[in-house]
Enzyme design. Structure first.
Site, PDB file in Angstrom:
ATOM      1  N   ASP A  12     -21.520 -10.578   7.090  1.00 26.92           N
ATOM      2  CA  ASP A  12     -21.401 -11.615   6.013  1.00 26.92           C
ATOM      3  C   ASP A  12     -20.795 -11.236   5.013  1.00 26.92           C
ATOM      4  O   ASP A  12     -21.092 -10.154   4.309  1.00 26.92           O
ATOM      5  CB  ASP A  12     -22.896 -12.007   5.803  1.00 26.92           C
ATOM      6  CG  ASP A  12     -22.968 -13.423   5.268  1.00 26.92           C
ATOM      7  OD1 ASP A  12     -22.467 -14.338   6.037  1.00 26.92           O
ATOM      8  OD2 ASP A  12     -23.521 -13.535   4.099  1.00 26.92           O
ATOM      9  N   SER A  13     -19.747 -12.082   4.641  1.00 25.62           N
ATOM     10  CA  SER A  13     -18.544 -11.651   3.626  1.00 25.62           C
ATOM     11  C   SER A  13     -18.321 -12.720   2.743  1.00 25.62           C
ATOM     12  O   SER A  13     -18.554 -14.077   3.041  1.00 25.62           O
ATOM     13  CB  SER A  13     -17.623 -10.841   4.207  1.00 25.62           C
ATOM     14  OG  SER A  13     -17.246 -11.682   5.322  1.00 25.62           O
ATOM     15  N   ASP A  22      -7.106 -14.649   1.806  1.00 23.44           N
ATOM     16  CA  ASP A  22      -6.309 -13.464   1.686  1.00 23.44           C
ATOM     17  C   ASP A  22      -4.898 -13.892   0.940  1.00 23.44           C
ATOM     18  O   ASP A  22      -4.505 -13.225   0.067  1.00 23.44           O
ATOM     19  CB  ASP A  22      -5.825 -12.950   3.014  1.00 23.44           C
ATOM     20  CG  ASP A  22      -6.759 -11.595   3.671  1.00 23.44           C
ATOM     21  OD1 ASP A  22      -7.674 -11.325   2.632  1.00 23.44           O
ATOM     22  OD2 ASP A  22      -6.983 -11.598   4.565  1.00 23.44           O
ATOM     23  N   HIS A  72     -13.096  -4.534   1.668  1.00 18.63           N
ATOM     24  CA  HIS A  72     -14.522  -4.686   1.978  1.00 18.63           C
ATOM     25  C   HIS A  72     -15.109  -4.474   3.110  1.00 18.63           C
ATOM     26  O   HIS A  72     -15.997  -3.525   3.374  1.00 18.63           O
ATOM     27  CB  HIS A  72     -14.817  -6.061   1.200  1.00 18.63           C
ATOM     28  CG  HIS A  72     -14.280  -7.020   1.917  1.00 18.63           C
ATOM     29  ND1 HIS A  72     -12.932  -7.302   2.141  1.00 18.63           N
ATOM     30  CD2 HIS A  72     -14.883  -8.396   2.373  1.00 18.63           C
ATOM     31  CE1 HIS A  72     -12.374  -8.502   2.711  1.00 18.63           C
ATOM     32  NE2 HIS A  72     -13.772  -9.048   2.923  1.00 18.63           N
TER      33      HIS A  72
END
Ligand code: ITT
Length: 196
Positions: free
Chosen positions: A69-70, A153, A178
């Protein structure tokens, strides 16, 4: 050994497969299963959501599961979009619309728009559960640049670089991101505990 990556996001899949490529494990994603699996992400943190995805999918498929989960936290936006990063622009969100909304929201603030990507990576095999975090610092720029990666990004300029995370190579992103930090940590813990 077969592991399920509890994701439908092919950008994440590509990165995580690369991180585990030196081990003898086959990583399938939810797109490889006919079951319609939809985990409701209603946790209050990246860690809670990652564990929920791993445990629910493990329970359904009875295989060892990893999950991610990001999201992006922007200081001037009080850490939004955070755990809501995927749906920032609403129910019909796309990467394009999310990026547009982010640019709009940041117009009222002065640069630099300090930000970080956060990733919680989790594991469950029905007995053992693990969750770890990785962070990637940088700032948000006001015009999209680059075609690599996914999501935010093109707007994310990593600290110390003059290219966005969509302009650097996938190899470099996968050393400093990350997700790279979280999954390399998780991989070490899985090896240490003889879980893979
Ligand atoms: P799964 O839940 O199926 O894994 P998802 O895309 O819905 O896929 P999340 O709920 O974790 O995943 O939301 C993460 C969002 O945060 C993702 O859609 C991107 O918008 C953003 N994000 C996370 N990591 C990123 C990265 O490395 N580069 C760019 N954007 C990223």
């Amino acid at each position: 050994m077969e592991i399920v990556f509890a994701t439908g996001n092919n950008g994440k899949l590509k990165e995580v497969r690369e991180i585990f490529s030196d081990l003898d494990v086959k990583i399938n994603s939810l797109n490889d299963f006919k079951e319609n699996i939809d985990v409701i992400e209603d946790g209050k943190s990246f860690e809670e959501n990652a564990l929920k995805k791993a445990e629910e999918v493990q329970h359904l498929l009875k295989l060892p599961v990893i999950s991610d989960d990001s999201g992006l936290e922007v200081e001037q936006l009080n850490r939004a979009p955070g755990i809501y990063s995927a749906r920032y622009s609403g129910e019909d969100a796309t990467y394009e619309k999310n990026n547009q909304k982010l640019i709009e929201e940041l117009k009222k603030f002065q640069q630099p728009h300090l930000a970080k990507f956060v990733c919680a990576a989790a594991f469950s095999d029905g007995i053992n559960r693990l969750v770890v975090r990785g962070e990637f610092k940088g700032q948000i720029i006001s015009e999209a640049r680059g075609k690599n990666g996914f999501g935010y990004d093109p707007l994310f300029l990593p600290e110390g670089l003059d290219k966005t995370s969509a302009e650097i190579s996938s190899e470099l992103k996968n050393k400093i991101s990350h997700r790279a930090k979280a999954f390399n940590k998780l991989k070490e813990m899985l090896i240490e505990n003889k879980l893979i």
